[in-house]
Write a protein that holds these residues in place. Structure first.
Motif, PDB file in Angstrom:
ATOM      1  N   ARG A   1      -7.013   5.965   4.644  1.00  0.00           N
ATOM      2  CA  ARG A   1      -7.065   6.539   3.303  1.00  0.00           C
ATOM      3  C   ARG A   1      -8.196   7.555   3.282  1.00  0.00           C
ATOM      4  NH1 ARG A   1      -6.638   0.855  -0.006  1.00  0.00           N
ATOM      5  NH2 ARG A   1      -4.372   0.875  -0.230  1.00  0.00           N
ATOM      6  N   PRO A   2      -7.950   8.717   2.659  1.00  0.00           N
ATOM      7  CA  PRO A   2      -9.065   9.676   2.565  1.00  0.00           C
ATOM      8  C   PRO A   2     -10.138   9.117   1.638  1.00  0.00           C
ATOM      9  CG  PRO A   2      -7.144  10.472   1.360  1.00  0.00           C
ATOM     10  CD  PRO A   2      -6.728   9.211   2.069  1.00  0.00           C
ATOM     11  N   SER A   3     -11.381   9.366   1.989  1.00  0.00           N
ATOM     12  CA  SER A   3     -12.469   8.900   1.133  1.00  0.00           C
ATOM     13  C   SER A   3     -12.646   9.893  -0.015  1.00  0.00           C
ATOM     14  CB  SER A   3     -13.759   8.775   1.936  1.00  0.00           C
ATOM     15  OG  SER A   3     -14.162  10.047   2.406  1.00  0.00           O
ATOM     16  N   ALA A   4     -13.319   9.471  -1.031  1.00  0.00           N
ATOM     17  CA  ALA A   4     -13.486  10.293  -2.232  1.00  0.00           C
ATOM     18  C   ALA A   4     -14.278  11.551  -1.932  1.00  0.00           C
ATOM     19  CB  ALA A   4     -14.182   9.474  -3.314  1.00  0.00           C
ATOM     20  N   ASP A   5     -15.106  11.561  -0.901  1.00  0.00           N
ATOM     21  CA  ASP A   5     -15.965  12.704  -0.641  1.00  0.00           C
ATOM     22  C   ASP A   5     -15.476  13.589   0.499  1.00  0.00           C
ATOM     23  OD1 ASP A   5     -18.620  10.912   1.124  1.00  0.00           O
ATOM     24  OD2 ASP A   5     -16.457  10.935   1.367  1.00  0.00           O
ATOM     25  N   VAL A   6     -14.226  13.469   0.892  1.00  0.00           N
ATOM     26  CA  VAL A   6     -13.701  14.302   1.990  1.00  0.00           C
ATOM     27  C   VAL A   6     -13.806  15.771   1.642  1.00  0.00           C
ATOM     28  CG1 VAL A   6     -11.616  14.946   3.262  1.00  0.00           C
ATOM     29  CG2 VAL A   6     -12.226  12.550   3.010  1.00  0.00           C
TER      30      VAL A   6
ATOM     31  N   GLY B   1       3.043  -8.693   5.036  1.00  0.00           N
ATOM     32  CA  GLY B   1       2.732  -7.625   5.980  1.00  0.00           C
ATOM     33  C   GLY B   1       3.573  -7.659   7.238  1.00  0.00           C
ATOM     34  N   PRO B   2       3.097  -7.019   8.298  1.00  0.00           N
ATOM     35  CA  PRO B   2       3.883  -6.852   9.521  1.00  0.00           C
ATOM     36  C   PRO B   2       4.399  -8.132  10.175  1.00  0.00           C
ATOM     37  CG  PRO B   2       2.138  -5.249   9.485  1.00  0.00           C
ATOM     38  CD  PRO B   2       1.892  -6.168   8.317  1.00  0.00           C
ATOM     39  N   ASP B   3       3.670  -9.236  10.101  1.00  0.00           N
ATOM     40  CA  ASP B   3       4.198 -10.488  10.665  1.00  0.00           C
ATOM     41  C   ASP B   3       5.468 -10.894   9.921  1.00  0.00           C
ATOM     42  OD1 ASP B   3       2.068 -10.624  12.423  1.00  0.00           O
ATOM     43  OD2 ASP B   3       1.083 -12.293  11.427  1.00  0.00           O
ATOM     44  N   GLU B   4       5.404 -10.864   8.609  1.00  0.00           N
ATOM     45  CA  GLU B   4       6.567 -11.227   7.791  1.00  0.00           C
ATOM     46  C   GLU B   4       7.692 -10.223   7.992  1.00  0.00           C
ATOM     47  OE1 GLU B   4       9.373 -11.055   4.686  1.00  0.00           O
ATOM     48  OE2 GLU B   4       7.753  -9.595   4.740  1.00  0.00           O
TER      49      GLU B   4
ATOM     50  N   SER C   1       0.845  -1.202   0.000  1.00  0.00           N
ATOM     51  CA  SER C   1       0.000   0.000   0.000  1.00  0.00           C
ATOM     52  C   SER C   1       0.878   1.248   0.000  1.00  0.00           C
ATOM     53  CB  SER C   1      -0.908   0.016   1.234  1.00  0.00           C
ATOM     54  OG  SER C   1      -0.173   0.393   2.393  1.00  0.00           O
ATOM     55  N   GLU C   2       0.248   2.394  -0.111  1.00  0.00           N
ATOM     56  CA  GLU C   2       0.983   3.654  -0.050  1.00  0.00           C
ATOM     57  C   GLU C   2       1.600   3.885   1.333  1.00  0.00           C
ATOM     58  OE1 GLU C   2      -3.452   4.850   0.439  1.00  0.00           O
ATOM     59  OE2 GLU C   2      -2.297   3.160  -0.317  1.00  0.00           O
ATOM     60  N   PHE C   3       1.186   3.096   2.332  1.00  0.00           N
ATOM     61  CA  PHE C   3       1.727   3.224   3.693  1.00  0.00           C
ATOM     62  C   PHE C   3       2.775   2.158   4.019  1.00  0.00           C
ATOM     63  CE2 PHE C   3      -2.671   4.878   3.926  1.00  0.00           C
ATOM     64  CZ  PHE C   3      -2.369   6.189   4.220  1.00  0.00           C
ATOM     65  N   HIS C   4       3.071   1.299   3.067  1.00  0.00           N
ATOM     66  CA  HIS C   4       3.979   0.170   3.277  1.00  0.00           C
ATOM     67  C   HIS C   4       5.300   0.608   3.911  1.00  0.00           C
ATOM     68  CE1 HIS C   4       5.927  -3.736   1.894  1.00  0.00           C
ATOM     69  NE2 HIS C   4       6.960  -2.985   2.206  1.00  0.00           N
ATOM     70  N   GLU C   5       5.995   1.528   3.280  1.00  0.00           N
ATOM     71  CA  GLU C   5       7.323   1.930   3.773  1.00  0.00           C
ATOM     72  C   GLU C   5       7.249   2.630   5.125  1.00  0.00           C
ATOM     73  OE1 GLU C   5      10.226   0.916   2.603  1.00  0.00           O
ATOM     74  OE2 GLU C   5       9.086  -0.206   1.118  1.00  0.00           O
ATOM     75  N   THR C   6       6.227   3.441   5.318  1.00  0.00           N
ATOM     76  CA  THR C   6       6.070   4.134   6.605  1.00  0.00           C
ATOM     77  C   THR C   6       5.818   3.134   7.727  1.00  0.00           C
ATOM     78  OG1 THR C   6       5.191   6.083   5.485  1.00  0.00           O
ATOM     79  CG2 THR C   6       4.743   5.887   7.851  1.00  0.00           C
ATOM     80  N   ALA C   7       4.890   2.220   7.505  1.00  0.00           N
ATOM     81  CA  ALA C   7       4.559   1.225   8.529  1.00  0.00           C
ATOM     82  C   ALA C   7       5.762   0.330   8.824  1.00  0.00           C
ATOM     83  CB  ALA C   7       3.358   0.383   8.079  1.00  0.00           C
ATOM     84  N   ARG C   8       6.417  -0.140   7.777  1.00  0.00           N
ATOM     85  CA  ARG C   8       7.594  -1.005   7.968  1.00  0.00           C
ATOM     86  C   ARG C   8       8.698  -0.233   8.696  1.00  0.00           C
ATOM     87  NH1 ARG C   8      12.181  -3.463   5.866  1.00  0.00           N
ATOM     88  NH2 ARG C   8      12.091  -5.734   5.933  1.00  0.00           N
TER      89      ARG C   8
END
Length: 190
Positions: free
Chosen positions: A178-183, A61-64, A30-37
């Motif tokens: 994730r921001p929703s389309a109608d934010v 994911g996080p377990d791996e 996801s777009e958050f992959h690097e931040t979360a890792r």
């Protein structure tokens, strides 16, 4: 001057540090992959030598990530290696040598469960074991890190984090949204 010989304090046993890692597989790629890792890496690097890492057995994911980071850390610093316990949905707990250490659930009980039921039971068992270490080990420091993708349909991370909090485990719970389309429409109406 005293004739008594100086007394030495007995060496203090360092406190057991335990980190329970949980996270959404949906973060993988996801777009958050690097931040979360990166958050997980940073938290794991703060652990003192010979800490215990507890995580599940998801292969993405996080377990791996926790497994990979721990293995890399152990290759770089064998003398102060991290110990880990990977709780698998097969009902077993595996150690840093990938050896079965004990069953967390009887095989006959698991055989009647769906994968989701197994995963939720495993998540709760991880929190129970970590809380037990906190209760039985003098000066144990037991914490959890939860990296949740708000859009994940399984809600396993929220379940694990809730189980940890209910058992008195200090938990850093990061929720990626994730921001929703109608934010924009909502903001304009205010």
């Amino acid at each position: 001057m005293s004739n008594q010989s100086p007394t030495r304090e007995a060496p203090r046993k360092s406190a057991l540090h335990v980190l329970l890692c949980t996270g959404s597989r949906a973060l993988q790629g996801s777009e958050f992959h690097e931040t979360a890792r990166g958050l997980l890496i940073a938290r794991m690097r703060m652990l003192p030598p010979n800490s215990l890492l507890v995580f599940g057995d998801c292969d993405t994911g996080p377990d791996e990530w926790a497994l990979t980071i721990a293995k890399e850390s152990n290759q770089q610093a064998a003398a102060s290696a991290l110990r880990w316990r990977m709780f698998s949905t097969d009902g077993w707990v595996y150690d840093e040598h990938m050896s079965r250490t004990k069953a967390w659930c009887a095989a006959e009980k698991l055989s009647g469960m769906t994968f989701k039921q197994k995963a939720l039971a495993r998540n709760e068992q991880m929190a129970i074991v970590c809380a037990g270490l906190k209760a039985t080990q003098t000066n144990a420091i037991v914490e959890a890190i939860a990296l949740e993708a708000a859009w994940s349909k399984t809600k396993g991370t929220a379940h694990t984090a809730t189980c940890a909090l209910e058992r008195g485990i200090q938990t850093l719970w990061m929720k990626f949204c994730r921001p929703s389309a109608d934010v924009g429409d909502i903001a304009e109406d205010d």
